[in-house]
Design a protein around this motif. Structure first.
Motif, PDB file in Angstrom:
ATOM      1  N   THR A  80      78.916   8.698  -1.793  1.00  0.00           N
ATOM      2  CA  THR A  80      79.057   8.656  -0.402  1.00  0.00           C
ATOM      3  C   THR A  80      80.467   9.445   0.292  1.00  0.00           C
ATOM      4  O   THR A  80      81.316   9.355  -0.450  1.00  0.00           O
ATOM      5  CB  THR A  80      78.959   7.036   0.237  1.00  0.00           C
ATOM      6  OG1 THR A  80      78.007   6.475  -0.361  1.00  0.00           O
ATOM      7  CG2 THR A  80      79.314   7.149   1.685  1.00  0.00           C
ATOM      8  N   ALA A  81      80.692   9.848   1.211  1.00  0.00           N
ATOM      9  CA  ALA A  81      81.728  10.675   1.779  1.00  0.00           C
ATOM     10  C   ALA A  81      82.311  11.588   0.578  1.00  0.00           C
ATOM     11  O   ALA A  81      83.541  11.439   0.290  1.00  0.00           O
ATOM     12  CB  ALA A  81      82.699   9.595   2.059  1.00  0.00           C
ATOM     13  N   SER A  82      81.338  12.335   0.238  1.00  0.00           N
ATOM     14  CA  SER A  82      81.917  12.977  -1.015  1.00  0.00           C
ATOM     15  C   SER A  82      81.649  14.602  -0.506  1.00  0.00           C
ATOM     16  O   SER A  82      81.593  14.890   0.713  1.00  0.00           O
ATOM     17  CB  SER A  82      80.795  13.110  -2.026  1.00  0.00           C
ATOM     18  OG  SER A  82      80.853  13.879  -3.213  1.00  0.00           O
ATOM     19  N   LYS A  83      81.904  15.552  -1.459  1.00  0.00           N
ATOM     20  CA  LYS A  83      81.905  16.942  -1.148  1.00  0.00           C
ATOM     21  C   LYS A  83      80.492  17.588  -1.301  1.00  0.00           C
ATOM     22  O   LYS A  83      79.532  16.731  -1.977  1.00  0.00           O
ATOM     23  CB  LYS A  83      82.754  17.663  -2.011  1.00  0.00           C
ATOM     24  CG  LYS A  83      82.170  17.781  -3.767  1.00  0.00           C
ATOM     25  CD  LYS A  83      83.040  18.601  -4.561  1.00  0.00           C
ATOM     26  CE  LYS A  83      82.433  18.692  -5.868  1.00  0.00           C
ATOM     27  NZ  LYS A  83      83.113  19.619  -6.769  1.00  0.00           N
ATOM     28  N   LEU A  84      80.309  18.715  -0.524  1.00  0.00           N
ATOM     29  CA  LEU A  84      78.935  19.326  -0.456  1.00  0.00           C
ATOM     30  C   LEU A  84      79.157  20.626  -1.330  1.00  0.00           C
ATOM     31  O   LEU A  84      80.099  21.128  -1.390  1.00  0.00           O
ATOM     32  CB  LEU A  84      78.714  19.907   0.607  1.00  0.00           C
ATOM     33  CG  LEU A  84      78.379  18.679   1.963  1.00  0.00           C
ATOM     34  CD1 LEU A  84      78.074  19.464   3.127  1.00  0.00           C
ATOM     35  CD2 LEU A  84      77.041  17.802   1.517  1.00  0.00           C
ATOM     36  N   THR A  85      78.153  20.689  -2.355  1.00  0.00           N
ATOM     37  CA  THR A  85      78.001  21.547  -3.044  1.00  0.00           C
ATOM     38  C   THR A  85      76.755  22.576  -2.765  1.00  0.00           C
ATOM     39  O   THR A  85      75.603  22.101  -2.733  1.00  0.00           O
ATOM     40  CB  THR A  85      77.670  21.078  -4.635  1.00  0.00           C
ATOM     41  OG1 THR A  85      78.654  20.416  -5.051  1.00  0.00           O
ATOM     42  CG2 THR A  85      77.630  22.727  -5.739  1.00  0.00           C
ATOM     43  N   PHE A  86      77.080  23.743  -2.270  1.00  0.00           N
ATOM     44  CA  PHE A  86      76.201  24.472  -1.547  1.00  0.00           C
ATOM     45  C   PHE A  86      75.456  25.611  -2.660  1.00  0.00           C
ATOM     46  O   PHE A  86      75.998  25.946  -3.603  1.00  0.00           O
ATOM     47  CB  PHE A  86      76.853  25.682  -0.602  1.00  0.00           C
ATOM     48  CG  PHE A  86      77.316  24.881   0.599  1.00  0.00           C
ATOM     49  CD1 PHE A  86      78.422  24.066   0.727  1.00  0.00           C
ATOM     50  CD2 PHE A  86      76.571  24.909   1.840  1.00  0.00           C
ATOM     51  CE1 PHE A  86      78.692  23.411   2.020  1.00  0.00           C
ATOM     52  CE2 PHE A  86      76.694  24.212   2.883  1.00  0.00           C
ATOM     53  CZ  PHE A  86      77.908  23.450   2.989  1.00  0.00           C
ATOM     54  N   GLY A  87      74.310  25.879  -2.320  1.00  0.00           N
ATOM     55  CA  GLY A  87      73.533  27.035  -3.025  1.00  0.00           C
ATOM     56  C   GLY A  87      74.102  28.326  -2.559  1.00  0.00           C
ATOM     57  O   GLY A  87      75.085  28.481  -1.654  1.00  0.00           O
ATOM     58  N   THR A  88      73.533  29.450  -3.090  1.00  0.00           N
ATOM     59  CA  THR A  88      74.009  30.705  -2.870  1.00  0.00           C
ATOM     60  C   THR A  88      73.556  31.188  -1.566  1.00  0.00           C
ATOM     61  O   THR A  88      73.971  32.315  -1.109  1.00  0.00           O
ATOM     62  CB  THR A  88      73.272  31.496  -4.074  1.00  0.00           C
ATOM     63  OG1 THR A  88      72.059  31.162  -4.179  1.00  0.00           O
ATOM     64  CG2 THR A  88      74.052  31.268  -5.474  1.00  0.00           C
TER      65      THR A  88
END
Lengths: 112, 111
Positions: free
Chosen positions: B95-103
């Motif tokens: 929760t309230a974490s970072k987003l790791t995005f795809g390419t």
């Protein structure tokens, strides 16, 4: 209800200089995260601020630093700029403990 | 380290056709997001998927989540030119974490 506001929209700097980018979160949000998006890439997490403290940090050198103010707005500072720092810098605000993020329109930084 | 992969990276499709964008991630996550980005613009939130089997639809877009397979899909039905954009999936752990995005998947809908 204002969304996330970022300034400036565009910026050109010379290698070695320092830059400060600013972000005002959406009303009701208390957490600010910063992302770097290089051309043709997905955004990369830089760090997150809550209660005026850096809570999480991505894989970025300490040339990247930030600050959060009592009104929840935030600054991203980058020292000793490199050509590779050229990117779109996105600010995202959220409410701590909840899900969902609102992104600002970004600051396009060009380092020459 | 969490890795998020999308495919295809580029998709050119004709108006009226259907297609699916795939998003695979490497470790257990709590939420999966889909965003749209127009050239030079910011990210527009499309969907947030919270649990296994979640399905959400908005207009010609439908997103689903299979947490066991660590797979999310974004299905486009009867594409129209206005859907041309880059689509990103992003994974959040905690929760309230970072987003790791795809390419990202760059979608081009041709007339």
């Amino acid at each position: 209800d204002a969304g996330v506001t970022q300034s400036p929209t565009h910026l050109i700097k010379t290698r070695g200089q320092q830059v400060t980018l600013r972000c005002s979160p959406k009303s009701g949000h208390d957490t600010v995260s910063w992302y770097q998006q290089a051309l043709g890439q997905g955004p990369q997490f830089i760090f997150q601020y809550y209660e005026e403290e850096e809570r999480q940090r991505g894989n970025f050198p300490d040339r990247f630093s930030g600050h959060q103010f009592p009104n929840y707005s935030s600054e991203l500072n980058v020292n000793a700029l490199l050509l590779g720092d050229s990117a779109l810098y996105l600010c995202a605000s959220s409410l701590y403990g909840d899900y969902g993020y609102t992104f600002g329109s970004g600051t396009r930084l060009t380092v020459v | 380290e969490l890795k998020v992969e999308q495919n295809p990276l580029f998709l050119s499709m004709q108006e009226g056709k259907n297609y699916t964008i795939y998003c695979n991630y490497s470790t257990t996550s709590d939420r999966l997001y889909w965003y749209r980005q127009d050239p030079g613009k910011s990210l527009e939130s499309l969907f947030v998927l919270l649990s296994n089997g979640a399905v959400k639809q908005e207009g010609r877009l439908m997103a689903s989540l299979d947490t066991k397979a660590r797979l999310s899909t974004l299905h486009i039905t009867a594409a129209v030119h206005d859907l041309s954009a880059t689509y990103f999936c992003a994974v959040e752990m905690g929760t309230a974490s970072k987003l790791t995005f795809g390419t990202g998947t760059r979608l081009q809908v041709t007339l």
